[in-house]
Design an enzyme around this catalytic site. Sequence first.
Site, PDB file in Angstrom:
ATOM      1  N   GLU A 196      40.554  32.480  41.009  1.00 55.88           N
ATOM      2  CA  GLU A 196      40.316  32.198  42.436  1.00 55.88           C
ATOM      3  C   GLU A 196      41.439  31.414  43.124  1.00 55.88           C
ATOM      4  O   GLU A 196      41.197  30.412  43.796  1.00 55.88           O
ATOM      5  CB  GLU A 196      38.964  31.483  42.602  1.00 55.88           C
ATOM      6  N   GLU A 252      32.058  39.727  36.737  1.00 53.74           N
ATOM      7  CA  GLU A 252      30.897  38.867  37.035  1.00 53.74           C
ATOM      8  C   GLU A 252      29.887  39.641  37.875  1.00 53.74           C
ATOM      9  O   GLU A 252      29.340  39.131  38.861  1.00 53.74           O
ATOM     10  CB  GLU A 252      31.358  37.595  37.777  1.00 53.74           C
TER      11      GLU A 252
HETATM   12  O1  9MR Z   1      27.303  30.892  37.522  1.00 55.86           O
HETATM   13  C1  9MR Z   1      28.019  29.666  37.593  1.00 55.86           C
HETATM   14  C2  9MR Z   1      27.083  28.553  38.051  1.00 55.86           C
HETATM   15  O2  9MR Z   1      26.122  28.288  37.050  1.00 55.86           O
HETATM   16  C3  9MR Z   1      27.892  27.304  38.366  1.00 55.86           C
HETATM   17  O3  9MR Z   1      27.046  26.333  38.931  1.00 55.86           O
HETATM   18  C4  9MR Z   1      29.020  27.645  39.312  1.00 55.86           C
HETATM   19  C5  9MR Z   1      29.853  26.420  39.605  1.00 55.86           C
HETATM   20  O4  9MR Z   1      30.926  26.701  40.406  1.00 55.86           O
HETATM   21  O5  9MR Z   1      29.834  28.648  38.752  1.00 55.86           O
HETATM   22  C6  9MR Z   1      29.159  29.842  38.586  1.00 55.86           C
HETATM   23  O6  9MR Z   1      30.028  30.838  38.111  1.00 55.86           O
HETATM   24  C7  9MR Z   1      31.111  31.172  38.973  1.00 55.86           C
HETATM   25  C8  9MR Z   1      32.268  31.601  38.091  1.00 55.86           C
HETATM   26  O7  9MR Z   1      32.563  30.613  37.147  1.00 55.86           O
HETATM   27  C9  9MR Z   1      33.488  31.919  38.918  1.00 55.86           C
HETATM   28  N1  9MR Z   1      33.188  32.886  39.926  1.00 55.86           N
HETATM   29  C10 9MR Z   1      32.027  32.634  40.776  1.00 55.86           C
HETATM   30  C11 9MR Z   1      30.806  32.353  39.902  1.00 55.86           C
HETATM   31  C12 9MR Z   1      29.565  32.178  40.750  1.00 55.86           C
HETATM   32  O8  9MR Z   1      29.700  31.028  41.539  1.00 55.86           O
END
Ligand code: 9MR
Length: 369
Positions: A153, A258
Amino acid sequence: MKFIKPYLLAITSLLFVNCTSKKEVTSLKNAYKNDFYIGTALSADQIEEKDAKVDSLIRKEFNAITAENIMKSMFVHPQKDKYDFALTEKFVAYGEKNKMFIHGHTLIWHSQLAPWMQKIKDSTEMKAFMKDHITTIVSKYKGRIDSWDVVNEALNEDGTLRKSVFLNTLGESYLIDAFKLAAAADPKVDLYYNDYNNEEPAKRAGNINLIKKIKAGGGKIDGVGIQAHWRLESPSLEEIEKSILEYSALGVKVAFTELDITVLPNPWDLKGADVNQNFEGSAKMNPYPKALPDSIQNKLADRYASIFKLFLKHKDKISRVTFWGVYDGQSWLNGWPIKGRTNYPLLFDTQLISKKAYNSVLELKQPKK
Ligand code: 9MR
């Protein structure tokens, strides 16, 4: 009587063969085994195999894993001189035990940073952090982790570089350096740049530039991760297809890293909507708290079918398709962008039962007679 036994034996073994061959095809990973990996993101509890039913579902359906949170820098590198690999060890062991493709998520990301990292202000300290962080983690799992999200990102929606703590302290060379450091630590592991909305034209153009810059600067980049946090109506299949084609034309693999599809209204689509607390508990924004109506269940199934049909068309360019979670009850989309909603974005429901969308994905590989 003499003949009954052999007959019984023959029938039982026939049944057995049938059952096992049927079992072979009735899972996502088996159905798609000649196309691309089918992955899932694992929570800490799932890595620790806390629920036997969930665990057998994971092992039956998926052949690739990503840790949803536990390998992010704040967990794995909580203090400057302290790493915590306890859960990463279990994650990697889980993947090895089940002969799964193991993906590392993620090395350089502005979010979920440990507090000590957020305080880094100058380039010398940041350079030292990146070198130590990437080298330590990647070399520790050299030959065991199959691919890494090296940078996550780093782009804004318009394709420019995000003003993260990394860009602010090091300038854009940090991107090339991150890939160089990862390749030096494990020359054979596949290295990815991962982002969301990078199938949208402007961000995609920025992502293409970024990949070119990394390559031109001598970095090794093997793939691009399109996160694929999508909606029922968007992005269009055309934009997804263009992305697959344009990225793979650069000589990198494309992974959908994802995948999930929200079925709930998006506060940002409502003009003038304030995303903050206003919608919590609002029936309008949480329309299906008990069950998903058939009409939406069907829409979700059709959407997943058309997406996977496109993936199959380009299977030669796609390395992996990973769902962001095993089942609906666990999805981050129940808490974002509004807390406390009930979303239905994955292929298994809260009871771990496969949904219509599961059948529609499977049926693409087993056409109805
Ligand atoms: O699914 C993840 C969630 O449990 C966390 O709270 C969050 C914190 O930023 O991150 C989520 O996963 C993310 C991933 O690591 C990167 N891309 C976006 C995902 C959804 O937010």
